[in-house]
Design a protein around this motif. Structure first.
Motif, mmCIF file in Angstrom:
data_model
loop_
_atom_site.group_PDB
_atom_site.id
_atom_site.type_symbol
_atom_site.label_atom_id
_atom_site.label_comp_id
_atom_site.label_asym_id
_atom_site.label_seq_id
_atom_site.Cartn_x
_atom_site.Cartn_y
_atom_site.Cartn_z
ATOM 1 N N ILE A 71 0.843 -1.203 0.000
ATOM 2 C CA ILE A 71 0.000 0.000 0.000
ATOM 3 C C ILE A 71 0.875 1.250 0.000
ATOM 4 N N ALA A 72 1.931 1.220 0.825
ATOM 5 C CA ALA A 72 2.820 2.387 0.916
ATOM 6 C C ALA A 72 3.468 2.675 -0.424
ATOM 7 N N TYR A 73 3.964 1.640 -1.069
ATOM 8 C CA TYR A 73 4.664 1.868 -2.334
ATOM 9 C C TYR A 73 3.696 2.285 -3.435
ATOM 10 N N LEU A 74 2.490 1.733 -3.409
ATOM 11 C CA LEU A 74 1.488 2.157 -4.389
ATOM 12 C C LEU A 74 1.201 3.646 -4.252
ATOM 13 N N ASP A 75 1.019 4.115 -3.007
ATOM 14 C CA ASP A 75 0.744 5.540 -2.787
ATOM 15 C C ASP A 75 1.936 6.421 -3.148
ATOM 16 N N ARG A 76 3.123 5.834 -3.159
ATOM 17 C CA ARG A 76 4.319 6.594 -3.493
ATOM 18 C C ARG A 76 4.491 6.749 -5.011
ATOM 19 N N VAL A 77 4.226 5.680 -5.771
ATOM 20 C CA VAL A 77 4.533 5.693 -7.208
ATOM 21 C C VAL A 77 3.308 5.889 -8.095
ATOM 22 N N ASN A 78 2.089 5.912 -7.497
ATOM 23 C CA ASN A 78 0.919 6.104 -8.359
ATOM 24 C C ASN A 78 0.940 7.457 -9.066
ATOM 25 N N VAL A 79 1.740 8.376 -8.574
ATOM 26 C CA VAL A 79 1.882 9.669 -9.242
ATOM 27 C C VAL A 79 2.446 9.495 -10.652
ATOM 28 N N GLY A 80 3.217 8.400 -10.866
ATOM 29 C CA GLY A 80 3.742 8.147 -12.200
ATOM 30 C C GLY A 80 2.641 7.921 -13.221
ATOM 31 N N MET A 81 1.573 7.197 -12.829
ATOM 32 C CA MET A 81 0.443 7.001 -13.728
ATOM 33 C C MET A 81 -0.320 8.301 -13.936
ATOM 34 N N ALA A 82 -0.333 9.149 -12.911
ATOM 35 C CA ALA A 82 -1.105 10.396 -12.995
ATOM 36 C C ALA A 82 -0.364 11.512 -13.717
ATOM 37 N N LEU A 83 0.954 11.375 -13.898
ATOM 38 C CA LEU A 83 1.749 12.486 -14.435
ATOM 39 C C LEU A 83 1.244 13.036 -15.776
ATOM 40 N N PRO A 84 0.872 12.186 -16.744
ATOM 41 C CA PRO A 84 0.363 12.784 -17.992
ATOM 42 C C PRO A 84 -0.864 13.672 -17.767
ATOM 43 N N SER A 85 -1.819 13.212 -16.930
ATOM 44 C CA SER A 85 -3.024 14.006 -16.655
ATOM 45 C C SER A 85 -2.703 15.229 -15.805
ATOM 46 N N VAL A 86 -1.861 15.040 -14.776
ATOM 47 C CA VAL A 86 -1.485 16.153 -13.909
ATOM 48 C C VAL A 86 -0.751 17.222 -14.722
ATOM 49 N N SER A 87 0.175 16.788 -15.575
ATOM 50 C CA SER A 87 0.937 17.739 -16.388
ATOM 51 C C SER A 87 0.015 18.551 -17.291
ATOM 52 N N LYS A 88 -0.978 17.892 -17.845
ATOM 53 C CA LYS A 88 -1.913 18.594 -18.731
ATOM 54 C C LYS A 88 -2.793 19.566 -17.948
ATOM 55 N N ASP A 89 -3.350 19.106 -16.825
ATOM 56 C CA ASP A 89 -4.275 19.943 -16.055
ATOM 57 C C ASP A 89 -3.568 21.142 -15.413
ATOM 58 N N LEU A 90 -2.343 20.928 -14.931
ATOM 59 C CA LEU A 90 -1.631 21.992 -14.224
ATOM 60 C C LEU A 90 -0.573 22.674 -15.087
ATOM 61 N N ALA A 91 -0.529 22.320 -16.369
ATOM 62 C CA ALA A 91 0.400 22.930 -17.329
ATOM 63 C C ALA A 91 1.853 22.829 -16.850
ATOM 64 N N LEU A 92 2.285 21.593 -16.531
ATOM 65 C CA LEU A 92 3.633 21.378 -16.011
ATOM 66 C C LEU A 92 4.606 21.047 -17.138
ATOM 67 N N SER A 93 5.833 21.498 -17.004
ATOM 68 C CA SER A 93 6.912 21.070 -17.890
ATOM 69 C C SER A 93 7.392 19.686 -17.449
ATOM 70 N N PRO A 94 8.161 18.957 -18.290
ATOM 71 C CA PRO A 94 8.692 17.664 -17.848
ATOM 72 C C PRO A 94 9.538 17.764 -16.578
ATOM 73 N N THR A 95 10.304 18.842 -16.453
ATOM 74 C CA THR A 95 11.116 19.009 -15.243
ATOM 75 C C THR A 95 10.234 19.192 -14.008
ATOM 76 N N GLN A 96 9.174 19.990 -14.125
ATOM 77 C CA GLN A 96 8.244 20.167 -13.007
ATOM 78 C C GLN A 96 7.540 18.854 -12.674
ATOM 79 N N ALA A 97 7.172 18.100 -13.702
ATOM 80 C CA ALA A 97 6.519 16.809 -13.465
ATOM 81 C C ALA A 97 7.447 15.863 -12.713
ATOM 82 N N GLY A 98 8.734 15.855 -13.096
ATOM 83 C CA GLY A 98 9.699 15.035 -12.370
ATOM 84 C C GLY A 98 9.857 15.481 -10.933
#
Length: 448
Positions: free
Chosen positions: A30-57
């Motif tokens: 559970i801990a690791y899932l909550d830590r890395v699930n942001v990787g699956m969300a990054l494309p959507s988060v980057s689009k919604d919040l207008a993030l650059s690849p560096t900001q997404a990282g």
């Protein structure tokens, strides 16, 4: 009498594994899932919040700025208050901030939630390590740590399909909220099911409890015979710094790979997010098989160093090859990603076991906190951010994953530089729990 003792030994051995390991495994999954699930969300988060690849990282890596603060103090906290209490408190706060990430509306709000999530999760690793050293002797410890560390690929494996499914029908806000809730459920299970230590475990046969506690005492006495066991001695041990360097590069490669894998697959294919989630799980299925194979082989052969170094070097080479295989198609790329995953996660549990081989248990827990805290901050921050920055400079992942591969090889070479002293041999107490009880019984060392 011998057969009765052997039966009690086998019963106690099985009960320890059945009561402790599955709960630890589920908790850290559970801990690791909550830590890395942001990787699956990054494309959507980057689009919604207008993030650059560096900001997404940076969104992926800033977790570790909070993580390192509590991680470094976790060894002291676990020794002072007990691993059970420390983990319970951590579970409550990590669930709260994992769900709170779903409420973020801006880049900086999401960064704040990720920092607090890291601060909440930080004590878990060292506290679990402290717990397992209470329940398993040295010749069992690679398998115990290996079963626990299976939760890392398991969490990443589940993150892909589950997060992909949720994202297919909702959004990243809902994904974070839903996937944070199991931490609170886990807190209830943890408090009810895990005893503070072997001495208070009513389900453990008395003979096995006595033998386990005596074995732990013998391990500490052997180190005391070699010299002082103050924490200053930990910092005087050369192996600590080789392990620190190896951990840093190992974590850098792991997190750089794990957090950007879904995006790399999506960029290399035309698949929708749900299919990307399924494909991103495949390397972690291989990783689970790899961890089992490596830790079983390590205990059977009573060898740690090569079992930790060779997989990290192999993963580095395969990741380098994968970075140049994108033009060959997604199928070849996925084969190389899967082979990289098979080797990549073998190293971490064995690095922790090496700590318990070269240092007394109390120092080993502190050393795991020290090396783990720094390496998680370094690897968890630099890895995702470096990959994002290199992608922004080149437009793809070829250079980024090539650099990760080279650093993996360097980490493996640092492991090869470690020398385990003869005063702390692997499995020195005996071959297995049942065998130890039979030997004691034959010598008259256990009364009915």
């Amino acid at each position: 009498m011998t057969s009765d003792i052997a039966a009690q030994a086998e019963s106690g051995f099985k009960r320890r594994w059945a009561h402790i390991v599955p709960i630890v495994f589920i908790l850290y999954t559970i801990a690791y899932l909550d830590r890395v699930n942001v990787g699956m969300a990054l494309p959507s988060v980057s689009k919604d919040l207008a993030l650059s690849p560096t900001q997404a990282g940076f969104v992926g890596g800033i977790f570790f700025w909070g993580y390192v603060v509590s991680f470094l103090s976790a060894g002291w906290l676990a020794n002072r208050f007990g691993a059970k209490r420390v983990i319970l408190v951590a579970l409550f706060f990590w669930g709260m901030f994992a769900m709170g990430s779903g409420l973020a509306q801006t880049y900086h709000q999401l960064l704040a939630m990720r920092v607090m999530l890291g601060l909440s999760e930080g004590p878990i690793w060292s506290s679990v390590a402290a717990l397992l050293t209470q329940w398993f002797l040295k010749d069992e410890r690679a398998r115990a740590f290996g079963c626990w560390n299976l939760s890392i690929p398991a969490g990443a494996l589940l993150s892909g399909p589950i997060s992909g499914l949720v994202l297919s029908y909702t959004n990243w806000h809902v994904m974070f909220a839903l996937e944070g809730l199991p931490a609170w459920i886990g807190a209830v299970i943890w408090w009810r099911m895990i005893p503070p230590g072997p001495a208070s475990a009513a389900w453990l046969p008395a003979s096995e409890r006595t033998h386990l506690l005596a074995g732990l005492t013998r391990e500490d006495e052997r180190f005391r015979a070699l010299g002082p066991t103050d924490w200053h001695g930990m910092f005087r041990h050369p192996a600590l710094y080789f392990l620190l360097g190896a951990n840093c590069f190992n974590n850098l490669v792991q997190y750089g790979f794990a957090l950007w894998l879904p995006t790399a697959i999506k960029d290399a294919s035309a698949f929708r997010i749900g299919s990307v989630g399924v494909l991103s799980a495949i390397p972690y299925i291989a990783a689970g098989i790899g961890i089992v194979a490596a830790t079983l082989s390590s205990d059977r052969m009573r060898e740690r160093r090569l079992h930790a170094a060779v997989p990290l070097i192999s993963a580095g080479v395969l990741l380098y090859l994968a970075s140049h295989a994108v033009s060959m198609g997604i199928a070849i790329t996925m084969v190389l990603f899967t082979l990289s995953g098979f080797f990549l996660f073998m190293t971490l549990p064995l690095l922790n076991v090496i700590m318990t081989d070269v240092l007394p248990r109390t120092q080993a827990v502190a050393a795991i906190s020290f090396t783990g805290g720094i390496s998680n901050l370094f690897g968890g921050t630099v890895g995702p951010t470096l990959v994002g920055w290199l992608k922004a400079q080149t437009g793809d992942f070829s250079l980024a994953f090539s650099v990760l591969g080279g650093l993996g090889v360097l980490g493996g070479l640092l492991v090869l530089a470690i020398r385990v002293p003869r005063g702390a041999p692997v499995g020195s107490e005996a071959g297995a729990a049942v065998g130890r009880f039979k030997l004691l019984a034959e010598r008259g060392g256990i009364d009915e």
